[in-house]
Write a protein that holds these residues in place. Structure first.
Motif, PDB file in Angstrom:
ATOM      1  N   GLY A 286      48.917  53.266  49.781  1.00 29.87           N
ATOM      2  CA  GLY A 286      49.685  52.098  50.201  1.00 29.87           C
ATOM      3  C   GLY A 286      50.742  52.478  51.216  1.00 29.87           C
ATOM      4  O   GLY A 286      51.484  53.444  51.014  1.00 29.87           O
TER       5      GLY A 286
ATOM      6  N   THR B  57      43.951  40.542  50.023  1.00 29.07           N
ATOM      7  CA  THR B  57      45.401  40.686  49.892  1.00 29.07           C
ATOM      8  C   THR B  57      45.697  41.197  48.494  1.00 29.07           C
ATOM      9  O   THR B  57      45.186  40.658  47.506  1.00 29.07           O
ATOM     10  CB  THR B  57      46.108  39.339  50.126  1.00 29.07           C
ATOM     11  OG1 THR B  57      45.833  38.917  51.471  1.00 29.07           O
ATOM     12  CG2 THR B  57      47.603  39.449  49.921  1.00 29.07           C
TER      13      THR B  57
ATOM     14  N   PHE C 240      50.013  43.280  50.429  1.00 29.73           N
ATOM     15  CA  PHE C 240      49.401  44.361  51.180  1.00 29.73           C
ATOM     16  C   PHE C 240      47.994  43.925  51.578  1.00 29.73           C
ATOM     17  O   PHE C 240      47.266  43.366  50.759  1.00 29.73           O
ATOM     18  CB  PHE C 240      49.312  45.635  50.337  1.00 29.73           C
ATOM     19  CG  PHE C 240      50.609  46.389  50.209  1.00 29.73           C
ATOM     20  CD1 PHE C 240      50.715  47.673  50.723  1.00 29.73           C
ATOM     21  CD2 PHE C 240      51.703  45.847  49.570  1.00 29.73           C
ATOM     22  CE1 PHE C 240      51.898  48.393  50.607  1.00 29.73           C
ATOM     23  CE2 PHE C 240      52.895  46.546  49.451  1.00 29.73           C
ATOM     24  CZ  PHE C 240      52.991  47.826  49.975  1.00 29.73           C
ATOM     25  N   LYS C 241      47.587  44.202  52.800  1.00 26.45           N
ATOM     26  CA  LYS C 241      46.246  43.873  53.286  1.00 26.45           C
ATOM     27  C   LYS C 241      45.357  45.093  53.108  1.00 26.45           C
ATOM     28  O   LYS C 241      45.698  46.194  53.524  1.00 26.45           O
ATOM     29  CB  LYS C 241      46.313  43.472  54.761  1.00 26.45           C
ATOM     30  CG  LYS C 241      44.996  42.975  55.324  1.00 26.45           C
ATOM     31  CD  LYS C 241      44.523  41.716  54.649  1.00 26.45           C
ATOM     32  CE  LYS C 241      44.859  40.503  55.452  1.00 26.45           C
ATOM     33  NZ  LYS C 241      44.370  39.284  54.847  1.00 26.45           N
TER      34      LYS C 241
ATOM     35  N   VAL D  72      53.761  50.932  54.114  1.00 29.46           N
ATOM     36  CA  VAL D  72      54.613  49.786  54.443  1.00 29.46           C
ATOM     37  C   VAL D  72      55.862  50.297  55.152  1.00 29.46           C
ATOM     38  O   VAL D  72      56.297  51.427  54.939  1.00 29.46           O
ATOM     39  CB  VAL D  72      54.984  48.998  53.154  1.00 29.46           C
ATOM     40  CG1 VAL D  72      55.782  49.846  52.177  1.00 29.46           C
ATOM     41  CG2 VAL D  72      55.703  47.707  53.471  1.00 29.46           C
TER      42      VAL D  72
ATOM     43  N   ALA E  85      52.479  46.001  55.804  1.00 28.89           N
ATOM     44  CA  ALA E  85      52.031  46.484  54.495  1.00 28.89           C
ATOM     45  C   ALA E  85      50.507  46.462  54.423  1.00 28.89           C
ATOM     46  O   ALA E  85      49.890  45.423  54.629  1.00 28.89           O
ATOM     47  CB  ALA E  85      52.633  45.624  53.390  1.00 28.89           C
ATOM     48  N   TRP E  86      49.921  47.632  54.143  1.00 22.94           N
ATOM     49  CA  TRP E  86      48.465  47.713  54.023  1.00 22.94           C
ATOM     50  C   TRP E  86      48.084  48.834  53.074  1.00 22.94           C
ATOM     51  O   TRP E  86      48.869  49.732  52.799  1.00 22.94           O
ATOM     52  CB  TRP E  86      47.817  47.910  55.393  1.00 22.94           C
ATOM     53  CG  TRP E  86      48.185  49.188  56.118  1.00 22.94           C
ATOM     54  CD1 TRP E  86      49.362  49.459  56.772  1.00 22.94           C
ATOM     55  CD2 TRP E  86      47.378  50.355  56.261  1.00 22.94           C
ATOM     56  NE1 TRP E  86      49.327  50.720  57.315  1.00 22.94           N
ATOM     57  CE2 TRP E  86      48.124  51.291  57.025  1.00 22.94           C
ATOM     58  CE3 TRP E  86      46.100  50.709  55.835  1.00 22.94           C
ATOM     59  CZ2 TRP E  86      47.631  52.565  57.358  1.00 22.94           C
ATOM     60  CZ3 TRP E  86      45.613  51.961  56.162  1.00 22.94           C
ATOM     61  CH2 TRP E  86      46.367  52.870  56.919  1.00 22.94           C
ATOM     62  N   ILE E  87      46.870  48.713  52.534  1.00 23.18           N
ATOM     63  CA  ILE E  87      46.337  49.788  51.694  1.00 23.18           C
ATOM     64  C   ILE E  87      45.046  50.298  52.319  1.00 23.18           C
ATOM     65  O   ILE E  87      44.294  49.548  52.936  1.00 23.18           O
ATOM     66  CB  ILE E  87      46.107  49.360  50.227  1.00 23.18           C
ATOM     67  CG1 ILE E  87      45.071  48.251  50.125  1.00 23.18           C
ATOM     68  CG2 ILE E  87      47.406  48.946  49.566  1.00 23.18           C
ATOM     69  CD1 ILE E  87      44.629  47.986  48.702  1.00 23.18           C
TER      70      ILE E  87
END
Length: 150
Positions: free
Chosen positions: A49, A125, A142-143, A51, A36-38
């Motif tokens: 976003g 985060t 999300f990172k 994931v 999960a990251w943005i």
């Protein structure tokens, strides 16, 4: 205080606590999230976003939305190619079939995180709650990554 004098107080507290507990519970979801990251964009542009979601259950689930204390709103989107042009369209829901993995990734399905409520920096985060049609929720961290991340 005697037991007889305390019982009405205990009963009254039980009546107040039980409904609050019942409201706070949500149906379980059989979904796990990973990667999960943005993608942070400059200024006030929305963030994307991404994931990977895996539904380990025997029933399909439907993702209906997301929320975060760090963003005013989050929408489900899909990037499509039409007439040689790439564009994004908002979708109302995303079906997660039983025993399937769905990737929300650049160029496909993704979340659009609108109007940050605080300054988000690369490495931060961002807590996001995914909402499902059955009332279930999945809390995912999300990172934050830079605009050129893939």
């Amino acid at each position: 205080m005697t037991l007889r004098s305390v019982l009405p107080l205990v009963a009254m507290l039980w009546v107040w606590v039980l409904p609050a507990h019942a409201v706070a519970t949500h149906p379980a979801v059989s979904v796990t999230a990973s990667h999960a990251w943005i993608r942070l964009l400059p200024g006030t542009l929305p963030a994307g976003g991404y994931v990977t979601l895996h539904n380990a259950g025997d029933k399909s689930l439907v993702l209906t939305g997301a929320s975060s204390p760090d963003y005013q709103s989050i929408m489900l989107h899909r990037s499509i190619l039409a007439n040689g042009m790439s564009r994004m369209v908002m979708i109302k829901q995303l079906k997660l079939p039983a025993h399937a993995t769905i990737k929300l990734a650049p160029g496909g399905y993704h979340l659009m995180l609108m109007q940050a409520m605080r300054t988000i920096h690369v490495g931060d985060t961002v807590p996001v709650v995914l909402h499902f049609a059955n009332g279930g929720q999945l809390h995912v961290n999300f990172k934050a990554r830079p605009a050129n991340a893939h």
